[in-house]
Write an enzyme that holds these catalytic residues in place. Structure first.
Site, PDB file in Angstrom:
ATOM      1  N   HIS A  87      51.684  16.196  -5.550  1.00 34.99           N
ATOM      2  CA  HIS A  87      51.781  15.676  -4.181  1.00 34.99           C
ATOM      3  C   HIS A  87      51.987  16.837  -3.213  1.00 34.99           C
ATOM      4  CE1 HIS A  87      53.114  13.574  -0.616  1.00 34.99           C
ATOM      5  NE2 HIS A  87      54.268  14.211  -0.659  1.00 34.99           N
ATOM      6  N   ASP A 116      29.390  29.911  18.427  1.00 36.90           N
ATOM      7  CA  ASP A 116      29.719  29.478  17.069  1.00 36.90           C
ATOM      8  C   ASP A 116      30.865  30.353  16.587  1.00 36.90           C
ATOM      9  OD1 ASP A 116      29.671  28.609  14.319  1.00 36.90           O
ATOM     10  OD2 ASP A 116      27.592  28.025  14.630  1.00 36.90           O
ATOM     11  N   TRP A 152      55.958  22.188  -6.372  1.00 31.82           N
ATOM     12  CA  TRP A 152      54.863  22.842  -5.642  1.00 31.82           C
ATOM     13  C   TRP A 152      55.139  24.336  -5.494  1.00 31.82           C
ATOM     14  CZ3 TRP A 152      54.453  25.310  -0.768  1.00 31.82           C
ATOM     15  CH2 TRP A 152      55.633  25.357  -0.029  1.00 31.82           C
ATOM     16  N   SER A 179      39.783  30.946   0.248  1.00 31.92           N
ATOM     17  CA  SER A 179      39.191  30.159   1.326  1.00 31.92           C
ATOM     18  C   SER A 179      39.975  30.335   2.627  1.00 31.92           C
ATOM     19  CB  SER A 179      39.154  28.689   0.913  1.00 31.92           C
ATOM     20  OG  SER A 179      39.123  27.859   2.033  1.00 31.92           O
ATOM     21  N   SER A 180      41.297  30.261   2.531  1.00 37.10           N
ATOM     22  CA  SER A 180      42.109  30.400   3.750  1.00 37.10           C
ATOM     23  C   SER A 180      41.953  31.773   4.367  1.00 37.10           C
ATOM     24  CB  SER A 180      43.592  30.234   3.454  1.00 37.10           C
ATOM     25  OG  SER A 180      43.847  29.009   2.926  1.00 37.10           O
ATOM     26  N   HIS A 263      57.934  30.882   3.388  1.00 34.53           N
ATOM     27  CA  HIS A 263      58.432  30.556   4.715  1.00 34.53           C
ATOM     28  C   HIS A 263      57.397  30.769   5.807  1.00 34.53           C
ATOM     29  CE1 HIS A 263      61.102  29.087   7.655  1.00 34.53           C
ATOM     30  NE2 HIS A 263      60.607  30.045   8.410  1.00 34.53           N
ATOM     31  N   GLU A 265      54.417  30.418   5.413  1.00 37.89           N
ATOM     32  CA  GLU A 265      53.503  29.304   5.180  1.00 37.89           C
ATOM     33  C   GLU A 265      53.919  28.049   5.959  1.00 37.89           C
ATOM     34  OE1 GLU A 265      50.724  28.649   3.821  1.00 37.89           O
ATOM     35  OE2 GLU A 265      50.788  26.478   3.524  1.00 37.89           O
ATOM     36  N   TYR A 267      55.317  27.957   8.735  1.00 41.05           N
ATOM     37  CA  TYR A 267      54.925  28.162  10.134  1.00 41.05           C
ATOM     38  C   TYR A 267      53.426  28.141  10.300  1.00 41.05           C
ATOM     39  CZ  TYR A 267      59.605  28.286  11.536  1.00 41.05           C
ATOM     40  OH  TYR A 267      60.864  27.877  11.779  1.00 41.05           O
ATOM     41  N   SER A 278      50.547  21.606  22.947  1.00 45.12           N
ATOM     42  CA  SER A 278      50.524  22.331  24.220  1.00 45.12           C
ATOM     43  C   SER A 278      49.244  22.081  25.010  1.00 45.12           C
ATOM     44  CB  SER A 278      50.665  23.834  23.987  1.00 45.12           C
ATOM     45  OG  SER A 278      51.851  24.108  23.290  1.00 45.12           O
ATOM     46  N   HIS A 312      66.589  31.956   2.844  1.00 50.62           N
ATOM     47  CA  HIS A 312      67.351  30.727   3.112  1.00 50.62           C
ATOM     48  C   HIS A 312      66.952  29.600   2.149  1.00 50.62           C
ATOM     49  CE1 HIS A 312      64.205  29.706   6.439  1.00 50.62           C
ATOM     50  NE2 HIS A 312      63.838  29.157   5.315  1.00 50.62           N
ATOM     51  N   THR A 338      61.884  28.486  19.009  1.00 46.20           N
ATOM     52  CA  THR A 338      61.440  27.106  18.810  1.00 46.20           C
ATOM     53  C   THR A 338      61.977  26.231  19.939  1.00 46.20           C
ATOM     54  OG1 THR A 338      61.617  27.543  16.446  1.00 46.20           O
ATOM     55  CG2 THR A 338      61.239  25.275  17.097  1.00 46.20           C
ATOM     56  N   LYS A 341      60.039  26.526  23.129  1.00 48.38           N
ATOM     57  CA  LYS A 341      58.826  25.706  23.151  1.00 48.38           C
ATOM     58  C   LYS A 341      59.158  24.271  23.530  1.00 48.38           C
ATOM     59  CE  LYS A 341      55.604  28.047  20.358  1.00 48.38           C
ATOM     60  NZ  LYS A 341      54.462  27.693  21.172  1.00 48.38           N
TER      61      LYS A 341
HETATM   62  C1  HEM Z   1      64.400  25.414  13.321  1.00 46.46           C
HETATM   63  C2  HEM Z   1      63.546  25.647  12.375  1.00 46.46           C
HETATM   64  C3  HEM Z   1      63.823  25.544  10.872  1.00 46.46           C
HETATM   65  C4  HEM Z   1      64.908  25.914  10.143  1.00 46.46           C
HETATM   66  C5  HEM Z   1      66.185  26.545  10.669  1.00 46.46           C
HETATM   67  C6  HEM Z   1      64.628  25.602   8.755  1.00 46.46           C
HETATM   68  C7  HEM Z   1      65.488  25.846   7.687  1.00 46.46           C
HETATM   69  C8  HEM Z   1      65.241  25.497   6.380  1.00 46.46           C
HETATM   70  C9  HEM Z   1      66.082  25.790   5.261  1.00 46.46           C
HETATM   71  C10 HEM Z   1      67.411  26.554   5.346  1.00 46.46           C
HETATM   72  C11 HEM Z   1      65.521  25.287   4.137  1.00 46.46           C
HETATM   73  C12 HEM Z   1      66.025  25.388   2.710  1.00 46.46           C
HETATM   74  C13 HEM Z   1      66.802  24.204   2.326  1.00 46.46           C
HETATM   75  C14 HEM Z   1      67.185  24.189   0.888  1.00 46.46           C
HETATM   76  O1  HEM Z   1      66.283  24.287   0.011  1.00 46.46           O
HETATM   77  O2  HEM Z   1      68.383  24.043   0.620  1.00 46.46           O
HETATM   78  C15 HEM Z   1      64.298  24.667   4.539  1.00 46.46           C
HETATM   79  C16 HEM Z   1      63.425  24.021   3.670  1.00 46.46           C
HETATM   80  C17 HEM Z   1      62.136  23.684   4.022  1.00 46.46           C
HETATM   81  N1  HEM Z   1      61.587  23.739   5.284  1.00 46.46           N
HETATM   82 FE1  HEM Z   1      62.550  24.275   6.978  1.00 46.46          FE
HETATM   83  N2  HEM Z   1      63.400  25.034   8.672  1.00 46.46           N
HETATM   84  C18 HEM Z   1      62.867  24.988   9.935  1.00 46.46           C
HETATM   85  C19 HEM Z   1      61.634  24.525  10.274  1.00 46.46           C
HETATM   86  C20 HEM Z   1      60.667  24.150   9.392  1.00 46.46           C
HETATM   87  C21 HEM Z   1      59.296  23.882   9.724  1.00 46.46           C
HETATM   88  C22 HEM Z   1      58.709  23.981  11.119  1.00 46.46           C
HETATM   89  C23 HEM Z   1      58.674  23.557   8.573  1.00 46.46           C
HETATM   90  C24 HEM Z   1      57.224  23.170   8.324  1.00 46.46           C
HETATM   91  C25 HEM Z   1      56.400  22.697   9.158  1.00 46.46           C
HETATM   92  C26 HEM Z   1      59.645  23.589   7.515  1.00 46.46           C
HETATM   93  C27 HEM Z   1      59.370  23.287   6.198  1.00 46.46           C
HETATM   94  C28 HEM Z   1      60.270  23.368   5.175  1.00 46.46           C
HETATM   95  C29 HEM Z   1      59.962  23.035   3.810  1.00 46.46           C
HETATM   96  C30 HEM Z   1      58.601  22.581   3.269  1.00 46.46           C
HETATM   97  C31 HEM Z   1      61.138  23.208   3.079  1.00 46.46           C
HETATM   98  C32 HEM Z   1      61.394  22.889   1.622  1.00 46.46           C
HETATM   99  C33 HEM Z   1      60.773  23.778   0.656  1.00 46.46           C
HETATM  100  C34 HEM Z   1      61.083  23.322  -0.750  1.00 46.46           C
HETATM  101  O3  HEM Z   1      62.169  23.626  -1.239  1.00 46.46           O
HETATM  102  O4  HEM Z   1      60.218  22.674  -1.357  1.00 46.46           O
HETATM  103  N3  HEM Z   1      60.846  23.952   8.050  1.00 46.46           N
HETATM  104  N4  HEM Z   1      64.136  24.795   5.914  1.00 46.46           N
HETATM  105 CU   LIG Z   2      61.949  28.463   5.164  1.00 43.17          CU
END
Ligand code: HEM
Ligand SMILES: [Cu+2]
Lengths: 542, 173
Positions: A87, A116, A152, A179-180, A263, A265, A267, A278, A312, A338, A341
């Site tokens: 998933h 193009d 994943w 590809s990316s 990380h 990724e 973003y 925007s 983190h 952030t 924005k």
């Molecule tokens: C203010 C902005 C953000 C902060 C401070 C933040 C912080 C964190 C932290 C500390 C974790 C780790 C948590 C843990 O495993 O205990 C986490 C996990 C995650 N964050 Fe964020 N995050 C932010 C924004 C985002 C954004 C914008 C995305 C994606 C669009 C995102 C996607 C993820 C994903 C996918 C995980 C989990 C990864 C995994 O363990 O499978 N985060 N985030």
């Molecule tokens: Cu992260």
């Protein structure tokens, strides 16, 4: 208003009727196999990502069905792990990322006045690498041992131990990475070299800016992921010991390398969404984007900071306290750009003459719900607190708030915003609004309870749970099925709009700005063969 | 225009290749950091006994556990546990036998439960400090010598020291 001199508009008008190229254009499936036109490739990307979205969705619903009750009902635990892994991989690499590349292909040339993408043939390759990769991923369910079940993130040592499904996943990641990277190179070159005369970088539409920065991120980190999975592969089959403890390697090292990619990724998956929002918020607030320059700088700072916060994700791996504190503060620092924005979007809406057509509903919904995800991110960033949250449903709630209500809602917003340009028809506004409300409500019913489940200690990626958690899990499952159905409804709305509907004006949104609205709807096969002359809209930028 | 596009593409491709190499460069980089910061030295002897004072006021129970992973060796400690005073030198013997008809090289990886115990065990000698090669059907007794620091938190009256033997990949002939 973006103004284009009349000459420029009519300079390319010969492509308008869509017939002049038929004699050299293959038809039927060949048209798509050999597609080099940015619009065709954009369409391919969008359909591909939607198919993957449904595939990933079926896996998610199987997970939710199993979690409807405590105990094991539907799937075996090993298969459950395959479901969560696939998933995640399918949604990240198959649905969200290709969908944004699809938007880039369709819209960036139109928005910057280029005929193009820079490398049409490479563009064809970037797309056609994806279906084989997806096939590898999906068919790995049927090989002995099943699909990869390491999550994943493909953490070692699990990913060193699994069967051939894991090798197929590694190859799929290699292919999708290639590809990316090709897609990203194409986007950088197109944006840097092919803008219409007069469109300086600081006058570019925000979507082009966010994609430019995203493309640089992709070029910087996709190869690191490719390196990490290559090391997994050689550890598995060629006797190296990068991550293999028995040979002196270190599994925690894999986490460092993975999150150095991982990380940035996340973003990569949100910056283009910021770009789409925007574009939309000013159009429906009928005011230019507030703080254009600060938006650009905020995007760039987010991108740069994203390289120094990876640990983190690893607060519980036993890092020294100083390191934890450093990563904690760096992570919190990201909240500043952030926040800039979010405030800029709100300031754009402030005293605007707002209307709430579906694109705007999704954009405002995005701002609201994405911000909640940002706040839970901040909570997770607090190292001592994260020890409690790590690997619980709280993390699941966090990233679904930023990825589903963030990236995915922005993709919906963008679809409704630009679909008149793609199809030449208006979508059904009533159905669109209904889709928004269904999605918004069912999304929250699904994921809001997960915050509480996580805080109460329910671990993620486990097929069974304490009966104590039953109520909220049942709520989440009901919400998830509602969300899934809402997306089938979305597909119906899109198909209906492709088939017919009220004729769309060249510029169907009166507050919209940009070169894409100066070409006819539907956008003819060839546009801007003669570069338009771009004049910055008044009040834009400075 | 075409030429400009191509040169930019080449530059970006080079950047991508450099980043691929960078991913691999992270490995020695992290290893160096760990070494400099003194992290992750499970497989090396500790600096020695810093505080040889024996704390007779309390006893700590150390339990021993031995496992193998995908490796047909017999591996067991000759004692299940010991009771020691912090600061006291302990020696435990492990019996290891290769039941295979071929020579095998293995590596033992220690782990501690609860995890905090790791920082309070000073290991002077251990079979885990190097890879061990066993001839076909060879049997050996190998020691671990350690002391428990007197600063081990008092809420840890018992801890487990566990070893897992892995076959070192790429050494089988
Ligand atoms: C203010 C902005 C953000 C902060 C401070 C933040 C912080 C964190 C932290 C500390 C974790 C780790 C948590 C843990 O495993 O205990 C986490 C996990 C995650 N964050 Fe964020 N995050 C932010 C924004 C985002 C954004 C914008 C995305 C994606 C669009 C995102 C996607 C993820 C994903 C996918 C995980 C989990 C990864 C995994 O363990 O499978 N985060 N985030
Ligand atoms: Cu992260």
């Amino acid at each position: 208003m973006s103004a284009v001199t009349p000459d420029a508009v009519h300079g390319h008008d010969h492509g308008h009727d869509g017939h002049d190229h038929d004699h050299h254009m293959p038809t039927g499936w060949r048209r798509w196999m050999t597609a080099t036109n940015h619009k065709d490739i954009g369409t391919l990307y969008l359909f591909f990502s939607f198919i993957m979205f449904l595939t990933g969705g079926v896996l998610a619903l199987t997970i939710r069905a199993e979690l409807f009750q405590p105990g094991l009902q539907i799937v075996r635990p090993e298969f459950f792990n395959q479901l969560t892994t696939m998933h995640g991989l399918i949604m990240v690499f198959g649905a969200i990322m290709p969908a944004f590349v699809g938007f880039a292909n369709w819209m960036i040339p139109l928005m910057i006045g280029a005929p193009d993408m820079a490398f049409a043939r490479m563009n064809n390759w970037s797309f056609w690498l994806l279906p084989p990769a997806a096939l590898l991923l999906v068919s790995s369910f049927f090989v002995p041992g099943g699909a990869s079940a390491a999550g994943w993130t493909l953490y070692a040592p699990l990913s060193l131990q699994m069967g051939m499904g894991m090798d197929m996943t590694i190859f799929a990641v290699h292919i999708m990475g290639a590809s990316s990277i090709m897609g990203a190179i194409n986007i950088v070159v197109t944006i840097l070299n092919m803008r219409a005369p007069g469109m300086t970088l600081m006058k570019m539409p925000m979507f082009a800016w966010t994609w430019l920065i995203t493309a640089y991120l992709l070029i910087a980190v996709m190869p690191v992921l490719a390196g990490a999975v290559t090391m997994l592969l050689t550890d598995r089959h060629f006797g190296t010991s990068f991550f293999n403890a028995a040979g002196g390697g270190d599994p925690v090292l894999y986490q460092h390398v993975f999150w150095f990619f991982g990380h940035p990724e996340v973003y990569i998956m949100i910056l283009p969404a910021f770009g789409i929002v925007s574009q939309i918020v000013p159009a429906f607030a009928r005011k230019p984007l507030f703080g254009y320059a600060s938006m650009v700088y905020a995007t760039a700072s987010i991108a740069i900071l994203s390289f120094v916060v990876w640990a983190h994700h690893m607060f519980t791996t036993g890092m020294p306290a100083v390191t934890q504190i450093a990563f904690m503060y760096m992570t919190m620092l990201i909240a500043v750009p952030t926040g800039v924005k979010v405030f800029n979007w709100i300031a754009t809406m402030w005293r605007g003459s707002m209307t709430f057509e579906t694109p705007m509903l999704f954009a405002v919904g995005f701002i609201f719900v994405f911000t909640m995800g940002g706040f839970t991110g901040l909570m997770l960033a607090i190292a001592p607190a994260d020890i409690q949250y790590q690997d619980t449903y709280f993390v699941v709630a966090h990233f679904h708030y930023v990825l589903v209500a963030g990236s995915l809602f922005a993709l919906f917003a963008g679809t409704y915003y630009w679909i008149p340009k793609w199809t030449g028809h208006m979508y059904d506004e009533k159905l669109g609004k209904r889709h928004f409300w269904l999605s918004m409500i069912s999304f929250n019913v699904t994921f809001f309870p997960m915050h509480f489940l996580g805080l109460a200690g329910m671990p993620r990626r486990i097929p069974d749970y304490n009966p104590f958690f039953t109520d909220f899990n049942q709520l989440a499952t009901v919400g998830a099925f509602g969300f899934g159905l809402s997306q089938v409804f979305f597909f119906y709305i899109v198909l209906k709009c492709i088939k017919g509907g009220p004729k769309a004006a060249d510029k169907p949104w009166d507050g919209a700005e940009g070169l894409e609205w100066t070409v006819p709807s539907p956008a003819p096969f060839h546009t801007f063969e003669v570069p338009p002359v771009f004049e910055a809209p008044a009040g834009h930028g400075h | 225009m075409k030429r400009e596009n191509r040169t930019l593409r080449v530059k970006l491709l080079i950047a991508a290749c450099v980043m691929f190499g960078f991913g691999f460069a992270l490995i020695p980089f992290y290893k160096t950091i760990c070494e400099v910061a003194g992290l992750n030295n499970l497989l090396r002897a500790d600096k020695g006994v810093s505080n040889s004072q024996i704390d007779t006021s309390r006893m700590v129970m150390v339990q021993f556990d031995a496992n193998t992973r995908n490796l047909a060796w017999r591996f067991k400690p000759l004692q299940a546990s010991v009771n020691v005073h912090p600061g006291q030198m302990v020696r435990v013997d492990y019996e290891v036998e290769n039941t295979l008809d071929r020579a095998v090289t293995g590596q033992a990886i220690p782990s501690y439960t609860p995890m905090v115990a790791e920082r309070h065990v000073q290991k002077l000698e251990c079979f885990c400090f190097r890879q061990q090669t066993f001839a076909a059907h060879e049997k050996r007794v190998m020691p671990v010598v350690f002391t428990v620091d007197s600063d081990l938190p008092t809420e840890v009256p018992v801890f487990t020291l566990s070893y897992t033997f892995f076959e070192v990949a790429g050494t089988q002939k």
